[in-house]
Design a protein around this motif. Structure first.
Motif, PDB file in Angstrom:
ATOM      1  N   ASN A   1       7.128  -0.220  -0.256  1.00  0.00           N
ATOM      2  CA  ASN A   1       7.422   0.949  -1.094  1.00  0.00           C
ATOM      3  C   ASN A   1       7.829   2.156  -0.242  1.00  0.00           C
ATOM      4  OD1 ASN A   1       6.867  -0.359  -3.538  1.00  0.00           O
ATOM      5  ND2 ASN A   1       4.669   0.029  -3.331  1.00  0.00           N
ATOM      6  N   LYS A   2       7.145   2.277   0.907  1.00  0.00           N
ATOM      7  CA  LYS A   2       7.491   3.379   1.805  1.00  0.00           C
ATOM      8  C   LYS A   2       8.898   3.209   2.370  1.00  0.00           C
ATOM      9  CE  LYS A   2       5.582   5.978   5.702  1.00  0.00           C
ATOM     10  NZ  LYS A   2       4.493   6.065   6.695  1.00  0.00           N
ATOM     11  N   VAL A   3       9.260   1.954   2.685  1.00  0.00           N
ATOM     12  CA  VAL A   3      10.601   1.662   3.187  1.00  0.00           C
ATOM     13  C   VAL A   3      11.653   2.050   2.140  1.00  0.00           C
ATOM     14  CG1 VAL A   3      12.197  -0.165   3.851  1.00  0.00           C
ATOM     15  CG2 VAL A   3       9.862  -0.165   4.745  1.00  0.00           C
ATOM     16  N   LYS A   4      11.417   1.671   0.886  1.00  0.00           N
ATOM     17  CA  LYS A   4      12.365   1.986  -0.187  1.00  0.00           C
ATOM     18  C   LYS A   4      12.541   3.494  -0.351  1.00  0.00           C
ATOM     19  CE  LYS A   4      11.375  -2.192  -2.900  1.00  0.00           C
ATOM     20  NZ  LYS A   4      10.862  -2.718  -4.198  1.00  0.00           N
TER      21      LYS A   4
ATOM     22  N   ASN B   1      15.850   8.222   0.093  1.00  0.00           N
ATOM     23  CA  ASN B   1      16.024   9.648   0.385  1.00  0.00           C
ATOM     24  C   ASN B   1      17.075   9.884   1.471  1.00  0.00           C
ATOM     25  OD1 ASN B   1      14.078  10.388  -1.504  1.00  0.00           O
ATOM     26  ND2 ASN B   1      12.401  10.226  -0.012  1.00  0.00           N
ATOM     27  N   ALA B   2      17.136   8.959   2.418  1.00  0.00           N
ATOM     28  CA  ALA B   2      18.137   9.094   3.482  1.00  0.00           C
ATOM     29  C   ALA B   2      19.556   8.932   2.934  1.00  0.00           C
ATOM     30  CB  ALA B   2      17.864   8.077   4.585  1.00  0.00           C
ATOM     31  N   LEU B   3      19.728   7.981   2.033  1.00  0.00           N
ATOM     32  CA  LEU B   3      21.059   7.760   1.440  1.00  0.00           C
ATOM     33  C   LEU B   3      21.502   8.942   0.592  1.00  0.00           C
ATOM     34  CD1 LEU B   3      20.822   3.975   0.443  1.00  0.00           C
ATOM     35  CD2 LEU B   3      22.128   4.976   2.316  1.00  0.00           C
TER      36      LEU B   3
ATOM     37  N   LEU C   1      10.933  -8.460   7.162  1.00  0.00           N
ATOM     38  CA  LEU C   1      11.205  -8.367   5.733  1.00  0.00           C
ATOM     39  C   LEU C   1      12.642  -7.896   5.519  1.00  0.00           C
ATOM     40  CD1 LEU C   1       7.898  -6.546   4.682  1.00  0.00           C
ATOM     41  CD2 LEU C   1       8.381  -9.014   4.634  1.00  0.00           C
ATOM     42  N   LYS C   2      13.355  -8.625   4.666  1.00  0.00           N
ATOM     43  CA  LYS C   2      14.766  -8.336   4.435  1.00  0.00           C
ATOM     44  C   LYS C   2      14.936  -7.427   3.211  1.00  0.00           C
ATOM     45  CE  LYS C   2      16.625 -12.551   6.517  1.00  0.00           C
ATOM     46  NZ  LYS C   2      17.512 -13.732   6.302  1.00  0.00           N
ATOM     47  N   PHE C   3      15.769  -6.369   3.371  1.00  0.00           N
ATOM     48  CA  PHE C   3      16.065  -5.425   2.291  1.00  0.00           C
ATOM     49  C   PHE C   3      17.589  -5.296   2.137  1.00  0.00           C
ATOM     50  CE2 PHE C   3      11.796  -4.339   3.474  1.00  0.00           C
ATOM     51  CZ  PHE C   3      11.207  -3.824   2.332  1.00  0.00           C
TER      52      PHE C   3
END
Length: 324
Positions: free
Chosen positions: A268-271, A276-278, A302-304
């Motif tokens: 969730n933190k990665v998302k 926010n960066a995008l 982990l793949k995103f």
């Protein structure tokens, strides 16, 4: 029929054939001048200010040849009372009448084609003015010239059957020889009218080639590739293949950037961080919504995938920024 009525009417006043011929010629000339006067001074002044531009154009361009055509018909009618022994006196005015009649028809047809072109291209593609219209105008000129030629031969009692047979055989030979060229020409017409793409659009062909449309000609379409190379694609092939147009319905395209993080990272933190960066990257649309999603568990992490929309012409730059 009309000639007979005029001649009978004139013969009631005089039996002299030369006088009859003179009266008939003067009558036709006077009617021609009167008709030309009415057209120029009355009809065109009434029609030109209105929206009926087609009628005004046809009348304006055909009034002079029609005037001379009517005079030549008067010459033909005036020869009837004289009954000349030499048929050449009948054939010469008949020849000029046929040619003038064909010229008048050609002028009217050209005006109709130009009017059709203005109406159609106003709702389709302005580029058709420079490609399709000259083709149709040239075709009708050749067609009417051929009809006039055959008509004149018939007036002079020359057997046109061999010419017609030769034209038929020649047409088949020429059609077979120009089959590919004609296919490309009609393909160009189809592309122009269907508006599959316009000048300046970036398209992708079935072959995988990508380029900006530089020109849509009658036989081929010119593409400029990202490597600054020019590709000429025959319109016959182009009209029958699948084409991806990046400019339609608009320049907005979706791009997916894959990345991975080490095991144990909070997904969730990665998302949230990537999302926010995008959003801070200029040129990436906020709608449709940016999407960051977990895809799979890979061998080393982990793949995103991050999915976002940007303009096609800025796709490479935004993809690089998003990857960084």
């Amino acid at each position: 029929m009309a000639f007979d009525i005029i001649i009978r009417s004139v013969s009631e006043y005089t039996l002299n054939p030369w006088v009859q011929a003179g009266i008939i010629l003067i009558l036709f000339t006077t009617l021609s001048r009167f008709g030309l006067f009415l057209t120029e001074k009355v009809f065109l002044r009434i029609v030109k200010p209105t929206k009926t531009k087609l009628v005004a154009t046809i009348v304006d361009k055909s009034r002079v040849p029609f005037f001379f055509l009517f005079i030549m018909l008067g010459v033909q009618a005036s020869l009837v009372p004289l009954q000349p022994q030499n048929n050449i006196y009948y054939k010469l005015p008949a020849t000029f009448s046929a040619i003038l009649f064909i010229i008048t028809l050609s002028i009217i047809t050209k005006a109709l084609i130009e009017y059709w072109g203005r109406v159609i291209t106003a709702h389709t593609n302005k580029h058709a003015d420079d490609t399709i219209l000259p083709l149709f105008i040239r075709f009708q000129q050749v067609l009417f010239s051929l009809i006039a030629f055959l008509w004149v031969l018939d007036i002079w009692e020359i057997n046109i059957t061999p010419y017609l047979s030769g034209l038929g055989i020649g047409g088949v030979i020429v059609g077979l020889a120009l089959q590919d060229s004609l296919k490309n020409i009609f393909g160009g017409i189809s592309l122009t009218l269907d508006k599959n793409f316009n000048l300046g659009d970036t398209i992708k062909l079935e072959s995988g080639d990508i380029g900006i449309v530089q020109d849509i000609g009658l036989r081929s379409t010119k593409l400029l590739t990202p490597d600054n190379e020019v590709i000429f694609v025959p319109n016959g092939q182009l009209s029958n293949m699948r084409i991806l147009n990046y400019a339609k319905p608009n320049l907005k395209v979706r791009k997916t950037v894959a990345f991975s993080v080490e095991y144990g990272t909070d997904t969730n933190k990665v998302k949230t961080i990537v999302f926010n960066a995008l959003k801070t990257i200029k040129g990436i649309y906020k709608e449709p919504k940016i999407d960051v999603m977990f895809v799979d568990m890979g061998e080393s992490g982990l793949k995103f995938q991050a999915r976002f929309y940007t303009d096609w012409n800025a796709l490479s730059d935004k993809r690089l920024e998003a990857a960084e």
